[in-house]
Design an enzyme around this catalytic site. Structure first.
Site, mmCIF file in Angstrom:
data_model
loop_
_atom_site.group_PDB
_atom_site.id
_atom_site.type_symbol
_atom_site.label_atom_id
_atom_site.label_comp_id
_atom_site.label_asym_id
_atom_site.label_seq_id
_atom_site.Cartn_x
_atom_site.Cartn_y
_atom_site.Cartn_z
ATOM 1 N N ARG A 1 -60.292 34.692 28.716
ATOM 2 C CA ARG A 1 -58.661 35.398 27.971
ATOM 3 C C ARG A 1 -57.565 34.584 28.870
ATOM 4 N NH1 ARG A 1 -60.512 40.718 28.715
ATOM 5 N NH2 ARG A 1 -59.852 40.717 30.404
ATOM 6 N N ARG B 1 -54.515 25.041 30.323
ATOM 7 C CA ARG B 1 -53.833 23.512 29.440
ATOM 8 C C ARG B 1 -53.442 22.008 29.759
ATOM 9 N NH1 ARG B 1 -49.539 28.617 29.385
ATOM 10 N NH2 ARG B 1 -50.447 30.265 27.910
ATOM 11 N N ARG C 1 -61.616 50.231 36.955
ATOM 12 C CA ARG C 1 -61.174 50.271 38.564
ATOM 13 C C ARG C 1 -59.292 50.984 39.064
ATOM 14 N NH1 ARG C 1 -63.460 48.281 42.944
ATOM 15 N NH2 ARG C 1 -62.259 46.948 43.219
ATOM 16 N N ARG D 1 -52.094 40.562 44.853
ATOM 17 C CA ARG D 1 -51.074 39.613 44.080
ATOM 18 C C ARG D 1 -49.430 40.872 45.001
ATOM 19 N NH1 ARG D 1 -49.787 40.973 37.651
ATOM 20 N NH2 ARG D 1 -50.335 43.270 37.570
ATOM 21 N N GLU E 1 -50.369 45.088 45.511
ATOM 22 C CA GLU E 1 -51.961 45.746 44.648
ATOM 23 C C GLU E 1 -52.936 45.715 45.151
ATOM 24 O OE1 GLU E 1 -51.001 44.793 40.902
ATOM 25 O OE2 GLU E 1 -49.712 44.533 40.569
ATOM 26 N N TYR F 1 -59.628 48.202 27.641
ATOM 27 C CA TYR F 1 -58.300 46.992 27.642
ATOM 28 C C TYR F 1 -57.702 46.830 26.939
ATOM 29 C CZ TYR F 1 -55.125 44.695 30.735
ATOM 30 O OH TYR F 1 -54.282 44.005 30.676
ATOM 31 N N ASP G 1 -53.739 45.652 25.497
ATOM 32 C CA ASP G 1 -52.499 45.825 25.577
ATOM 33 C C ASP G 1 -51.065 46.030 24.797
ATOM 34 O OD1 ASP G 1 -52.163 42.944 27.332
ATOM 35 O OD2 ASP G 1 -52.689 41.761 25.383
#
Length: 383
Positions: free
Chosen positions: A173, A177, A249, A279, A300, A348, A350
């Site tokens: 995922r 680039r 988690r 993060r 986090e 999961y 979005d």
């Protein structure tokens, strides 16, 4: 007088299904165990700074589904927002996802796109023909140096296990680039709700056919007066976890405030394994159209989810999938209940997919009722 639809959970799934069914003439009751609507995308103003805070961590809306984009904008104006993530590794700051700037910075090069592509291919372990694990996927496509710097430590912290124990699909995922595009997402529609997600969900729920009861955990006798139940809580919780608990988690947040601009970006990943958090998010940067002197940050920390914790990320490894199959088989024997959303289907999802599936589920229910057909336990299969 009983309600003909009972929905458990006032997050995105419950709100969207409730609104669709209320508009079709059904009477809807939504029960929510927490003291607020909108689930994990709940937002609220910090009284100290005025910053709009994503209470359960940042939620960034991105989609190629124009129908869903139009749906959310009908309830709250979305303003432009691009997620441009930075990462600290080895005492330096880089741009994520890995792009041409990251490659040139990291290796001290000035490569053009074609040169960079060839350079990374030379770094890659081409002996790995069919990557099965996260580690194999990373070594095959970016090589050991970038894997060690950006993926290995972060992944160990996020998932609590070595990357060789995780499936390759997790890394698939994440893009690499060979240009200078640092937009984390490649979707056509990206933005943030001007007044926050909770106000957006409140608009969805604002219908005379919907009753919402907060601070109200589900009890089995609530279903007695319902013609149908939509369950957006954890699938295993519906059965009292009697076959065992599905693995998740969870996240712990260490909140702190500062004056001014703390880190200059919304998201800074910490890739080194010795840094305990994954993060730092600085929430005022998620609403760049606003100006605030103060700032709210979250560190986090990821860990295994206990019985009293908020589940975030389904683990879905072999052991969990075996248990999931048992729960799914059991759920499919039931009548009068449909399991929905991230927790109800143990996937999961979005936000845009959650909304699309909720719309599909509500419409499936209406078609089933019109045709005198039974509503399945899952409109979207967990397996």
């Amino acid at each position: 007088m009983g309600k003909d639809i009972l929905i458990v959970g006032a997050g995105l799934s419950g709100a969207v299904i409730g609104r669709e069914l209320a508009e079709a003439g059904h009477s809807v009751r939504i029960v929510e165990a927490r003291d607020h609507i909108a689930g994990n995308c709940h937002t609220e103003r910090c009284p100290e700074t005025g910053v709009m805070v994503h209470v359960y961590g940042p939620h960034i809306f991105h989609t190629d589904d124009t129908g869903v984009w139009d749906y959310v904008n009908a309830h709250m104006r979305f303003l432009p927002y691009k997620n441009r993530v930075k990462a600290q590794s080895g005492g330096r700051v880089f741009s994520l996802p890995i792009n041409l700037l990251t490659i040139n910075q990291f290796f001290g090069q000035t490569l053009r796109p074609a040169e960079a592509r060839a350079f990374i291919e030379a770094q890659a372990d081409t002996t790995i023909e069919d990557p099965q694990t996260f580690e194999e996927q990373a070594l095959r496509f970016v090589g050991p140096a970038l894997y060690e710097a950006f993926f290995k430590g972060y992944t160990q912290k996020q998932w609590g296990c070595h990357p060789r124990e995780l499936p390759a699909a997790i890394l698939k995922r994440l893009p690499v680039r060979f240009n200078y595009d640092d937009d984390y997402f490649a979707h056509r529609h990206q933005g943030m709700p001007e007044g926050g997600y909770t106000e957006m969900v409140a608009s969805i729920l604002d219908h005379p056919g919907i009753e919402v009861a907060l601070n109200t955990p589900y009890a089995p006798d609530m279903a007695d007066d319902a013609d149908h139940v939509f369950w957006s809580g954890p699938l295993d919780a519906y059965f009292g976890h009697d076959l065992g608990r599905l693995g998740y988690r969870t996240l712990d947040f260490e909140r702190f405030t500062e004056q001014g601009d703390y880190q200059g970006c919304a998201v800074m990943n910490y890739c080194d394994a010795e840094v305990p958090f994954t993060r730092i998010t600085e929430h005022k940067h998620f609403a760049p159209w606003e100006t605030h002197e103060g700032s709210v940050m979250y560190r986090e920390f990821s860990r295994a989810c206990g019985p009293d914790d908020i589940p975030y990320y389904p683990i879905r490894q072999v052991e969990e999938k075996t248990l999931l199959r048992d729960y799914v088989t059991r759920a499919e024997t039931l009548a009068g209940v449909t399991f929905v959303g991230r927790l109800g289907t143990y996937r999961y999802l979005d936000m845009d997919v959650t909304i699309r599936e909720a719309l599909d589920t509500a419409r499936h229910f209406l078609r089933s009722r019109a045709g005198n057909k039974a509503m399945p336990a899952f409109v979207h299969a967990p397996l």
